[in-house]
Design an enzyme around this catalytic site. Structure first.
Site, PDB file in Angstrom:
ATOM      1  N   SER A 128       8.051   5.632 -11.171  1.00 43.80           N
ATOM      2  CA  SER A 128       7.046   6.582 -10.720  1.00 43.80           C
ATOM      3  C   SER A 128       5.795   6.511 -11.611  1.00 43.80           C
ATOM      4  O   SER A 128       5.148   5.468 -11.665  1.00 43.80           O
ATOM      5  CB  SER A 128       7.676   7.976 -10.668  1.00 43.80           C
ATOM      6  OG  SER A 128       6.852   8.874  -9.991  1.00 43.80           O
TER       7      SER A 128
ATOM      8  N   ASP B 262       9.583   7.721   1.227  1.00 46.74           N
ATOM      9  CA  ASP B 262       8.957   8.200  -0.012  1.00 46.74           C
ATOM     10  C   ASP B 262       7.625   8.870   0.328  1.00 46.74           C
ATOM     11  O   ASP B 262       6.672   8.210   0.749  1.00 46.74           O
ATOM     12  CB  ASP B 262       8.751   7.002  -0.954  1.00 46.74           C
ATOM     13  CG  ASP B 262       8.364   7.425  -2.360  1.00 46.74           C
ATOM     14  OD1 ASP B 262       7.826   8.533  -2.516  1.00 46.74           O
ATOM     15  OD2 ASP B 262       8.597   6.638  -3.295  1.00 46.74           O
TER      16      ASP B 262
ATOM     17  N   HIS C 171      11.560   9.417  -2.929  1.00 52.25           N
ATOM     18  CA  HIS C 171      10.979   8.968  -4.197  1.00 52.25           C
ATOM     19  C   HIS C 171      12.034   8.801  -5.298  1.00 52.25           C
ATOM     20  O   HIS C 171      11.745   8.264  -6.350  1.00 52.25           O
ATOM     21  CB  HIS C 171       9.908   9.989  -4.631  1.00 52.25           C
ATOM     22  CG  HIS C 171       8.949   9.468  -5.650  1.00 52.25           C
ATOM     23  ND1 HIS C 171       8.113   8.392  -5.416  1.00 52.25           N
ATOM     24  CD2 HIS C 171       8.694   9.859  -6.926  1.00 52.25           C
ATOM     25  CE1 HIS C 171       7.383   8.158  -6.498  1.00 52.25           C
ATOM     26  NE2 HIS C 171       7.726   9.023  -7.427  1.00 52.25           N
TER      27      HIS C 171
HETATM   28  C1  MLT Z   1       1.669   9.673 -10.554  1.00 49.43           C
HETATM   29  O1  MLT Z   1       0.993  10.642 -10.816  1.00 49.43           O
HETATM   30  O2  MLT Z   1       1.749   8.677 -11.268  1.00 49.43           O
HETATM   31  C2  MLT Z   1       2.386   9.727  -9.268  1.00 49.43           C
HETATM   32  O3  MLT Z   1       1.968  10.818  -8.543  1.00 49.43           O
HETATM   33  C3  MLT Z   1       3.849   9.735  -9.481  1.00 49.43           C
HETATM   34  C4  MLT Z   1       4.267  10.889 -10.332  1.00 49.43           C
HETATM   35  O4  MLT Z   1       4.234  12.026  -9.913  1.00 49.43           O
HETATM   36  O5  MLT Z   1       4.650  10.650 -11.456  1.00 49.43           O
END
Ligand code: MLT
Length: 203
Positions: A102, A152, A183
């Site tokens: 992520s 996702d 996700h």
């Molecule tokens: C990010 O901010 O990198 C993406 O939205 C994934 C997350 O929430 O970490």
């Protein structure tokens, strides 16, 4: 940057650079590294940006909307940290494989977008396109595994395909593994990443 370094038993294996998701710590992905390559050294780094007390690698303006200026700044900061860690711990800077989930996958992607030899390979679990305003370096010889979810909401399938096309277009060898989930990171996705690693990175 706050981190853990664990010396592995196989000096030929790459150093696994672990990058957690939003709200994680440098301990989160240690079990994952053990499943990918228990013989490899591990450098696990905590993101040094806080969002309501949650650690991340760069700021965002809203969910899925990145603060690009901060992203570029933090990408350089992490790149410099990796260079210095190679000196401090005496590992081969040319032999790093990122494992990110992520937000951690997004900073790993940004490192690869900005710096030609940031990593020799990367396992990106549920990455997004980190930014669209840079010209990618020549990525010939770099291998990348992307784990993605057909449902996702954070990273829709079109964005995974866009990222795949950008990396392949720059010369990287990209392999995408699809799960029918969202996700979250599933055990079967980790198994697929481990199989990819055994075939492509450390045969
Ligand atoms: C990010 O901010 O990198 C993406 O939205 C994934 C997350 O929430 O970490």
């Amino acid at each position: 940057m706050k981190h853990i370094y664990q010396q592995g038993t196989n000096a030929a294996a790459p150093v696994l650079v672990l990058l957690h998701g939003t709200g994680g710590t440098e301990r989160d992905l240690l079990p994952l590294a053990g499943r990918i390559d228990p013989t490899a050294s591990v450098l696990s780094i905590r993101g040094n940006v806080l969002e309501n007390g949650l650690s991340r690698y760069f700021r965002r303006l809203a969910e899925g909307v990145f603060d690009e200026e901060d992203l570029v700044f933090r990408t350089k900061e992490l790149h410099d940290f990796l260079d210095q860690a190679a000196v401090d711990y005496g590992f081969d800077r040319e032999n790093l494989v990122a494992i990110g989930y992520s937000n951690g996958a997004n900073i790993a992607g940004s490192l690869m977008f900005h710096y030609k030899d940031a990593f020799r390979g990367a396992i990106l679990h549920h990455p997004m396109v980190p930014l669209r305003s840079v010209e990618l370096p020549d990525m010939t010889g770099i291998s990348c595994f992307i784990g993605a979810g057909r449902n996702d909401q954070m990273c829709p399938p079109q964005e995974t395909e866009e990222l795949q096309a950008m990396l392949s277009g720059a010369g990287a060898a990209v392999s995408v593994h699809w799960e029918n989930y969202g996700h979250q990171l599933t055990g079967s996705e980790v198994d697929a990443a481990a199989a990819w690693y055994a075939e492509v990175i450390c045969p």
